[in-house]
Design an enzyme around this catalytic site. Structure first.
Site, short mmCIF file in Angstrom:
data_model
loop_
_atom_site.label_atom_id
_atom_site.label_comp_id
_atom_site.label_asym_id
_atom_site.label_seq_id
_atom_site.Cartn_x
_atom_site.Cartn_y
_atom_site.Cartn_z
CE LYS A 185 -3.36 2.86 2.34
NZ LYS A 185 -4.50 2.41 3.48
CD GLU A 191 9.15 -6.48 6.57
OE1 GLU A 191 9.25 -5.25 6.76
OE2 GLU A 191 9.25 -6.97 8.08
N GLY A 244 -5.00 -1.65 4.33
CA GLY A 244 -4.17 -2.91 4.16
C GLY A 244 -4.87 -3.89 4.86
NE ARG A 245 -6.27 -3.69 10.55
CZ ARG A 245 -5.67 -3.25 10.94
NH1 ARG A 245 -4.81 -2.35 10.11
NH2 ARG A 245 -6.29 -2.06 11.47
CD GLU A 330 -1.51 -4.25 11.54
OE1 GLU A 330 -0.35 -4.43 11.51
OE2 GLU A 330 -2.11 -3.94 10.49
CG HIS A 361 -4.51 -35.87 17.22
ND1 HIS A 361 -4.59 -36.96 17.61
CD2 HIS A 361 -5.17 -35.98 16.59
CE1 HIS A 361 -5.77 -37.81 16.38
NE2 HIS A 361 -6.37 -36.36 15.91
CE LYS A 471 6.29 -0.66 10.28
NZ LYS A 471 5.00 -0.52 9.26
O1 F6P Z 1 3.25 -2.69 9.76
C1 F6P Z 1 2.20 -3.47 9.61
C2 F6P Z 1 1.75 -2.93 7.89
O2 F6P Z 1 1.26 -1.46 7.79
C3 F6P Z 1 0.45 -3.28 8.16
O3 F6P Z 1 -0.90 -2.51 8.62
C4 F6P Z 1 -0.21 -3.77 6.75
O4 F6P Z 1 -0.37 -4.53 6.11
C5 F6P Z 1 1.46 -4.16 5.82
O5 F6P Z 1 2.54 -3.49 7.49
C6 F6P Z 1 2.02 -3.91 5.20
O6 F6P Z 1 2.24 -2.68 5.00
P1 F6P Z 1 2.23 -2.14 2.68
O7 F6P Z 1 1.26 -2.59 2.38
O8 F6P Z 1 2.55 -0.95 3.11
O9 F6P Z 1 4.13 -3.16 2.42
#
Ligand code: F6P
Length: 500
Positions: A185, A191, A244-245, A330, A361, A471
């Site tokens: 987003k 990452e 995002g979620r 979240e 189990h 972060k």
């Molecule tokens: O670190 C949390 C977060 O902001 C989430 O809310 C989001 O889904 C994820 O990181 C990834 O963010 P982006 O889509 O901006 O890379």
């Protein structure tokens, strides 16, 4: 007034579950809601008439109807970030401009899907989707649930910064026949951008002359993707008011649309849309997200349950607990209200879970005989997702229903080690089948349930400031090394990283 209602609920003395059934022949009917190919059975919870009446009043006091109207009309309900929450508009339910905007962006995505199918990006066989959190969990869940034998492309989702994840994902992929979808987003996530850079290297090392030409970006900030080097024609933007979620429904769903086909993607949106309409219009007692949220709050708030367990009794839905962890924790893992006041209550419980029957189990011992009271949710499908002997599916369902019955009824024994106290609550969601439509409705159900939990607690479910501090500190360590930290952190940095 609201405090009084919570006090009323805290003082509520529930009858044992078996007595609730004994005293009401219609309990199953009254506490079961059927919608969009899903059957929600809430009868094995302690909610009774009195508790439901209190929750109903509480939702009026917390102005749930106004909150729903605000959600569906594009009002600024994410107050801490000054934004609307327009994921329903992606499914056609919202402010007219937002719906039209979403449609236009989806049409753009459809054109790209069709162009790729027509060979515009070469002979494509693989899709490497790179994203994390909300930019990965939804596509991963859907590809796993719906793409087992009908995927049109080989789709892999990679999220973790650990290079081992990318190594695994690209195994067996031909870089010349791969599209890399960079899903972020913000288009700033460490990452995702590092994985994207390494995927680019993998392509270059694999002899691809113009790797950028095989990259697609899915983002709310197209200018950032352009800056990164992706051509505008291969950027699929989305509305920044989609969190995002909650973003599976916009271009973050690209690997679903391309990998499973446009018709499947449409069916997913339509399933979710039907659940939107149900949530918006059904009366409280027949409203699945509302009733499920009441059960959540009953246990988390009045019985101090700190966790909620979700077990998918269907291999196709094995990633659902992971998806729900982000959605619920979240969204509602917060200590202050939307207005910034201390919450004064428990926030969302920890969501955890697994897949049945494996979990039986491993962790069910504690559910049956441990000292914690843990509300359990079972999710199963009437229809199997395989062609093996029907004994597999029958045994799977038999076990699912047996667990709910055992948790509730218990069994007394003179031997304390063999005694089951019972009276342990569960809910069961039974799908007609695992299809794009039912999964769309199921996910939208969870979104709205999370929203109702938030509204009744006064939380803003659409921000996530809690993830920022870690972060920032990671960046500080990367930039300056072990300077200014506590002795433990300093020693760890020095032991493993030396001079960063
Ligand atoms: O670190 C949390 C977060 O902001 C989430 O809310 C989001 O889904 C994820 O990181 C990834 O963010 P982006 O889509 O901006 O890379």
């Amino acid at each position: 007034m609201t405090d009084n209602l919570w006090t009323e609920l805290e003082r509520h003395q529930p009858k044992p579950l078996v007595e609730l059934f004994a005293s009401d022949d219609n309990r199953v009917d009254n506490m079961t809601i059927e919608q969009s190919g899903l059957r929600f059975d809430l009868s094995k919870t302690h909610l009774d008439e009195a508790a439901l009446a209190s929750f109903s009043k509480l939702s009026q006091n917390m102005q749930i109807d106004a909150a729903k109207t605000a959600l569906f009309s594009g009002a600024v309900i994410n107050v801490t970030e000054g934004r609307a929450a327009e994921h329903p508009a992606e499914r056609g339910n919202g402010d007219a401009d937002a719906v039209a905007h979403a449609r236009a962006l989806q049409d753009r995505m459809r054109s790209l899907v069709e162009a790729i199918d027509a060979g515009f990006m070469g002979d494509i066989r693989h899709i490497l989707h790179i994203g994390i959190g909300g930019s990965a969990l939804g596509p991963k869940l859907l590809i796993d649930a719906l793409g087992r034998d009908s995927a049109r492309y080989d789709v892999k989702v990679v999220s973790n910064i650990d290079g081992a994840a990318l190594t695994e994902a690209v195994k067996g992929m031909d870089p010349h026949k791969t599209i890399v979808a960079v899903a972020s987003k913000t288009f700033t996530t460490t990452e995702t951008l590092l994985n994207a850079t390494s995927a680019m290297e993998w392509m270059t090392d694999g002899g691809v002359a113009d790797p950028y030409a095989q990259f697609v970006a899915l983002t709310a900030y197209p200018e950032k993707a352009i800056e990164w080097g992706i051509d505008e024609s291969r950027i699929l933007p989305f509305n920044e008011a989609v969190g995002g979620r909650y973003s599976l429904w916009c271009s973050i769903g690209f690997p679903v649309a391309l990998g499973l086909g446009w018709a499947v993607y449409q069916e997913l949106l339509e399933g979710a849309s039907a659940m939107d309409r149900h949530f918006r219009n059904a009366p409280v007692m027949e409203n699945a997200p509302m009733m499920a949220a009441f059960a959540d709050l009953y246990y988390a708030q009045t019985k101090a349950c700190q966790t909620r367990a979700v077990f998918a009794y269907d291999e196709r839905l094995r990633l659902l607990p992971d998806y729900l962890q982000q959605l619920e924790m979240e969204s509602n893992g917060k200590s202050v209200t939307a207005g910034g006041a201390p919450l004064g209550r428990n926030s969302a419980p920890v969501t955890w879970g697994g897949v049945g029957t494996d979990a039986q189990h491993a962790v069910f011992q504690l559910l049956h005989q441990g000292t914690h009271l843990i509300p359990v949710e079972f999710i199963a499908s009437k229809t199997p997702g395989h062609d093996f002997d029907t004994a597999h599916h029958e045994t799977l369902l038999v076990n699912c229903f047996a667990q709910g019955a055992a948790l509730m009824a218990g069994q007394s024994s003179d031997d304390p080690a063999r005694n089951y106290v019972g009276n342990r609550p569960s809910t069961t969601i039974l799908l007609d089948d695992v299809t794009a439509s039912t999964v769309g409705a199921l996910i939208a159900f969870y979104e709205h349930r999370t929203f109702v939990n938030a509204v009744l607690l006064g939380i803003n479910p659409f921000d996530q400031f809690g993830v920022e501090l870690g972060k920032q500190i990671a960046k500080r360590i990367s930039d300056n090394g072990a300077i200014g930290f506590d002795p433990s952190t300093t020693a760890l940095i020095e032991a493993a990283l030396g001079d960063v």
